[in-house]
Design a protein around this motif. Structure first.
Motif, PDB file in Angstrom:
ATOM      1  N   GLU A  42       0.813  -1.218   0.000  1.00 65.51           N
ATOM      2  CA  GLU A  42       0.000   0.000   0.000  1.00 65.51           C
ATOM      3  C   GLU A  42       0.849   1.271   0.000  1.00 65.51           C
ATOM      4  O   GLU A  42       0.377   2.318  -0.439  1.00 65.51           O
ATOM      5  CB  GLU A  42      -0.964   0.011   1.190  1.00 65.51           C
ATOM      6  N   LEU A  43       2.083   1.186   0.468  1.00 61.92           N
ATOM      7  CA  LEU A  43       2.964   2.353   0.400  1.00 61.92           C
ATOM      8  C   LEU A  43       3.227   2.756  -1.049  1.00 61.92           C
ATOM      9  O   LEU A  43       3.484   3.918  -1.345  1.00 61.92           O
ATOM     10  CB  LEU A  43       4.282   2.082   1.127  1.00 61.92           C
ATOM     11  N   ASP A  44       3.191   1.779  -1.934  1.00 61.54           N
ATOM     12  CA  ASP A  44       3.208   1.992  -3.380  1.00 61.54           C
ATOM     13  C   ASP A  44       4.404   2.794  -3.894  1.00 61.54           C
ATOM     14  O   ASP A  44       4.264   3.659  -4.754  1.00 61.54           O
ATOM     15  CB  ASP A  44       1.894   2.637  -3.841  1.00 61.54           C
ATOM     16  N   THR A  45       5.567   2.500  -3.356  1.00 63.61           N
ATOM     17  CA  THR A  45       6.796   3.033  -3.940  1.00 63.61           C
ATOM     18  C   THR A  45       7.561   1.836  -4.506  1.00 63.61           C
ATOM     19  O   THR A  45       7.287   0.687  -4.126  1.00 63.61           O
ATOM     20  CB  THR A  45       7.684   3.737  -2.892  1.00 63.61           C
ATOM     21  N   GLU A  46       8.484   2.097  -5.378  1.00 64.02           N
ATOM     22  CA  GLU A  46       9.248   0.976  -5.937  1.00 64.02           C
ATOM     23  C   GLU A  46       9.977   0.228  -4.822  1.00 64.02           C
ATOM     24  O   GLU A  46      10.002  -1.004  -4.797  1.00 64.02           O
ATOM     25  CB  GLU A  46      10.225   1.466  -7.003  1.00 64.02           C
ATOM     26  N   GLU A  47      10.549   0.982  -3.892  1.00 66.34           N
ATOM     27  CA  GLU A  47      11.266   0.350  -2.784  1.00 66.34           C
ATOM     28  C   GLU A  47      10.328  -0.490  -1.920  1.00 66.34           C
ATOM     29  O   GLU A  47      10.655  -1.616  -1.550  1.00 66.34           O
ATOM     30  CB  GLU A  47      11.953   1.414  -1.915  1.00 66.34           C
ATOM     31  N   SER A  48       9.156   0.057  -1.586  1.00 64.82           N
ATOM     32  CA  SER A  48       8.234  -0.689  -0.725  1.00 64.82           C
ATOM     33  C   SER A  48       7.672  -1.923  -1.436  1.00 64.82           C
ATOM     34  O   SER A  48       7.447  -2.958  -0.805  1.00 64.82           O
ATOM     35  CB  SER A  48       7.088   0.201  -0.222  1.00 64.82           C
ATOM     36  N   LEU A  49       7.478  -1.825  -2.749  1.00 64.52           N
ATOM     37  CA  LEU A  49       7.022  -3.001  -3.497  1.00 64.52           C
ATOM     38  C   LEU A  49       8.098  -4.089  -3.495  1.00 64.52           C
ATOM     39  O   LEU A  49       7.784  -5.275  -3.357  1.00 64.52           O
ATOM     40  CB  LEU A  49       6.640  -2.620  -4.927  1.00 64.52           C
ATOM     41  N   HIS A  50       9.352  -3.688  -3.621  1.00 65.90           N
ATOM     42  CA  HIS A  50      10.441  -4.671  -3.542  1.00 65.90           C
ATOM     43  C   HIS A  50      10.518  -5.288  -2.144  1.00 65.90           C
ATOM     44  O   HIS A  50      10.775  -6.489  -2.008  1.00 65.90           O
ATOM     45  CB  HIS A  50      11.779  -4.047  -3.939  1.00 65.90           C
ATOM     46  N   GLN A  51      10.297  -4.474  -1.115  1.00 70.82           N
ATOM     47  CA  GLN A  51      10.296  -5.011   0.246  1.00 70.82           C
ATOM     48  C   GLN A  51       9.138  -5.998   0.427  1.00 70.82           C
ATOM     49  O   GLN A  51       9.309  -7.055   1.036  1.00 70.82           O
ATOM     50  CB  GLN A  51      10.202  -3.875   1.269  1.00 70.82           C
ATOM     51  N   ALA A  52       7.969  -5.649  -0.093  1.00 71.07           N
ATOM     52  CA  ALA A  52       6.811  -6.545  -0.010  1.00 71.07           C
ATOM     53  C   ALA A  52       7.091  -7.847  -0.747  1.00 71.07           C
ATOM     54  O   ALA A  52       6.783  -8.934  -0.247  1.00 71.07           O
ATOM     55  CB  ALA A  52       5.575  -5.852  -0.584  1.00 71.07           C
TER      56      ALA A  52
END
Length: 181
Positions: A37-47
């Motif tokens: 839900e943070l919807d940044t490239e970094e947060s998507l990679h973390q997810a």
């Protein structure tokens, strides 16, 4: 809000991992969702990384998840989002695996048609038209009541047309699309 949630879910996991495995697994699942839900490239990679670790390195946690179809869908969704930004084989394989597992184990899941559409569309984008055709056809034939039916018919016709296969089939699919919707 989601950033704070990630930290709170991490604390919950550490607190619960030895005493309540199902709740610890839920904390990890909610962390993955918050990163998404943070919807940044970094947060998507973390997810994506966290979801891969959950199923590969922590099978006991994965087994404790109550709604496995939901986590499989989330894994596929994250892989699809990242694939849209930067296509690669790791992401396509992860989406394929999530799709196959969800459809094999939970064919009546409310997420089944959605993950199948994402997977078929990813194969279309990757120009793997035969696999895309197979999956769009599976969606059309198996999930005929899906909200995604118009899109699936449209893309199935496109895939068949791109392959230059069966002009009559393309016409029939488009006719069916316009007649039904």
């Amino acid at each position: 809000l989601y950033q704070k949630s990630v930290h709170l879910f991490a604390k919950a996991y550490k607190h619960l991992r030895s005493s309540d495995l199902p709740k610890a697994a839920l904390a990890v699942q909610l962390s993955i969702h918050a990163y998404y839900e943070l919807d940044t490239e970094e947060s998507l990679h973390q997810a994506f990384s966290l979801s891969q670790k959950l199923s590969s390195k922590h099978p006991e946690l994965y087994q404790a998840i109550e709604k496995k179809d939901e986590i499989l869908y989330l894994q596929g969704l994250i892989a699809a989002e990242l694939f849209q930004k930067k296509p690669n084989h790791i992401l396509s394989a992860a989406l394929d695996e999530s799709c196959e597992q969800l459809l094999a184990s939970y064919p009546n899941s409310p997420y089944a048609d959605q993950i199948l559409f994402m997977c078929a569309y990813m194969h279309y984008q990757a120009k793997d038209f035969e696999k895309a055709q197979k999956q769009f056809y599976q969606l059309v034939s198996t999930y005929s009541q899906s909200e995604l039916m118009p899109k699936a018919l449209y893309w199935l016709a496109e895939v068949v047309e791109w392959q230059g296969k069966d002009h009559k089939l393309v016409q029939d699919l488009r006719k069916r699309l316009f007649t039904l919707y």
